[in-house]
Design a protein around this motif. Structure first.
Motif, PDB file in Angstrom:
ATOM      1  N   LEU A  49     -18.549  -5.139 -30.187  1.00  0.00           N
ATOM      2  CA  LEU A  49     -19.759  -5.568 -30.876  1.00  0.00           C
ATOM      3  C   LEU A  49     -20.367  -4.385 -31.608  1.00  0.00           C
ATOM      4  CD1 LEU A  49     -21.774  -8.004 -31.221  1.00  0.00           C
ATOM      5  CD2 LEU A  49     -23.089  -6.929 -29.415  1.00  0.00           C
ATOM      6  N   GLN A  50     -20.580  -4.565 -32.889  1.00  0.00           N
ATOM      7  CA  GLN A  50     -21.296  -3.589 -33.707  1.00  0.00           C
ATOM      8  C   GLN A  50     -22.670  -4.174 -33.947  1.00  0.00           C
ATOM      9  OE1 GLN A  50     -18.516  -4.100 -36.778  1.00  0.00           O
ATOM     10  NE2 GLN A  50     -17.076  -2.616 -35.973  1.00  0.00           N
ATOM     11  N   SER A  51     -23.711  -3.398 -33.639  1.00  0.00           N
ATOM     12  CA  SER A  51     -25.062  -3.901 -33.838  1.00  0.00           C
ATOM     13  C   SER A  51     -25.924  -2.837 -34.495  1.00  0.00           C
ATOM     14  CB  SER A  51     -25.685  -4.354 -32.519  1.00  0.00           C
ATOM     15  OG  SER A  51     -25.774  -3.288 -31.615  1.00  0.00           O
ATOM     16  N   SER A  52     -26.862  -3.314 -35.276  1.00  0.00           N
ATOM     17  CA  SER A  52     -27.780  -2.430 -35.970  1.00  0.00           C
ATOM     18  C   SER A  52     -29.182  -3.011 -35.833  1.00  0.00           C
ATOM     19  CB  SER A  52     -27.392  -2.327 -37.448  1.00  0.00           C
ATOM     20  OG  SER A  52     -28.355  -1.598 -38.159  1.00  0.00           O
ATOM     21  N   ALA A  53     -30.081  -2.254 -35.228  1.00  0.00           N
ATOM     22  CA  ALA A  53     -31.474  -2.677 -35.077  1.00  0.00           C
ATOM     23  C   ALA A  53     -32.326  -1.866 -36.050  1.00  0.00           C
ATOM     24  CB  ALA A  53     -31.959  -2.464 -33.648  1.00  0.00           C
ATOM     25  N   ASP A  54     -32.989  -2.571 -36.949  1.00  0.00           N
ATOM     26  CA  ASP A  54     -33.838  -1.940 -37.958  1.00  0.00           C
ATOM     27  C   ASP A  54     -35.282  -2.279 -37.624  1.00  0.00           C
ATOM     28  OD1 ASP A  54     -34.854  -0.717 -40.202  1.00  0.00           O
ATOM     29  OD2 ASP A  54     -34.216  -2.294 -41.583  1.00  0.00           O
ATOM     30  N   VAL A  55     -36.055  -1.254 -37.238  1.00  0.00           N
ATOM     31  CA  VAL A  55     -37.445  -1.433 -36.860  1.00  0.00           C
ATOM     32  C   VAL A  55     -38.313  -0.966 -38.027  1.00  0.00           C
ATOM     33  CG1 VAL A  55     -39.244  -0.818 -35.202  1.00  0.00           C
ATOM     34  CG2 VAL A  55     -36.866  -0.975 -34.454  1.00  0.00           C
TER      35      VAL A  55
END
Length: 176
Positions: A49-55
Motif C-alpha cells: 500500500l502506497q499512501s499519501s496524507a496531505d494536511v
C-alpha cells in the motif's frame, strides 16, 4: 434569560461548525457470483500500500508498506482478505473479477503511525470504507489472484477539506 437561551445555541454552532466529515467515492460495481468454484481456494502473498496524507498547512507524509496477505475465495462468490489478523470481506463475480472495500482502521498496519495520527487529529473516520482492492483471479491451473488498490479520502471541517489521503498499491498471491 437571554444567557440561558444563547448558551445552547452557541454550543450547537460550535459543535456543528467544527464537526468532521469523511468522503471517499469508492464503490463496487460487481454482482456476486454463485459459481466461482474455478477460483475457490486459499492464496497467500503480499499486499503493498502506497499512501499519501496531505494536511492543509501541515505538509505531506508518504508511506510505502508491505504486509503478508491471505485471500480466501469461496465457491459462492465471497472473497476474504486477511492482513495482520484483520479479515475484510468482499465479492467475486462468475468471471473472476473481485472487489473488497476496506477502512483505514482495517488496513492500519499498512499506514504509518504518523499519518494515522494526522487523520485522527483531523477527525477522519477510521471505519468508513475508503480503500478499494479490486482485481481478477486466474483459473486453477495458474493458481494466482491479483488486485490493484485505489482510494481517496477527504476529511472536512466546517465544509473545508483539512486532510486528503490517497492510496494505491498491489496485491499478488498464489495458491498454497
Amino acid at each position: 434569560m437571554i444567557r440561558k437561551l444563547l448558551f445552547p445555541f452557541c454550543t450547537f454552532l460550535l459543535i456543528v461548525g467544527c464537526s468532521s466529515t469523511t468522503t471517499s467515492g469508492v464503490d463496487v460495481y460487481l454482482a456476486q457470483g454463485d459459481d466461482t468454484y474455478v477460483w475457490a481456494d486459499i492464496y497467500t502473498g503480499t499486499l503493498t500500500l502506497q499512501s499519501s496524507a496531505d494536511v492543509v498547512g501541515g505538509g505531506t507524509g508518504e508511506d510505502v508498506l508491505t504486509e503478508s496477505v491471505t485471500v480466501e475465495v469461496t465457491t459462492d462468490g465471497y472473497v476474504h482478505v486477511t492482513v495482520q489478523g484483520v479479515t475484510i470481506s468482499g465479492i467475486m463475480d462468475n468471471s473472476g473479477a473481485w472487489a473488497v472495500l476496506a477502512s483505514i482502521g482495517e488496513l492500519s498496519s499498512l499506514i504509518s503511525e504518523k499519518n494515522i495520527d494526522r487523520l485522527d487529529d483531523a477527525g477522519c473516520s477510521m471505519s468508513k470504507k475508503v480503500i478499494k482492492i479490486e482485481g481478477s483471479g486466474t483459473p486453477h491451473y495458474l493458481d494466482t489472484i491479483s488486485g490493484e488498490v485505489s482510494g481517496q479520502m477527504k476529511c472536512k471541517r466546517a465544509g473545508l477539506t483539512v486532510v486528503t489521503l490517497s492510496t494505491s498499491g498491489t496485491l499478488l498471491a498464489q495458491v498454497n
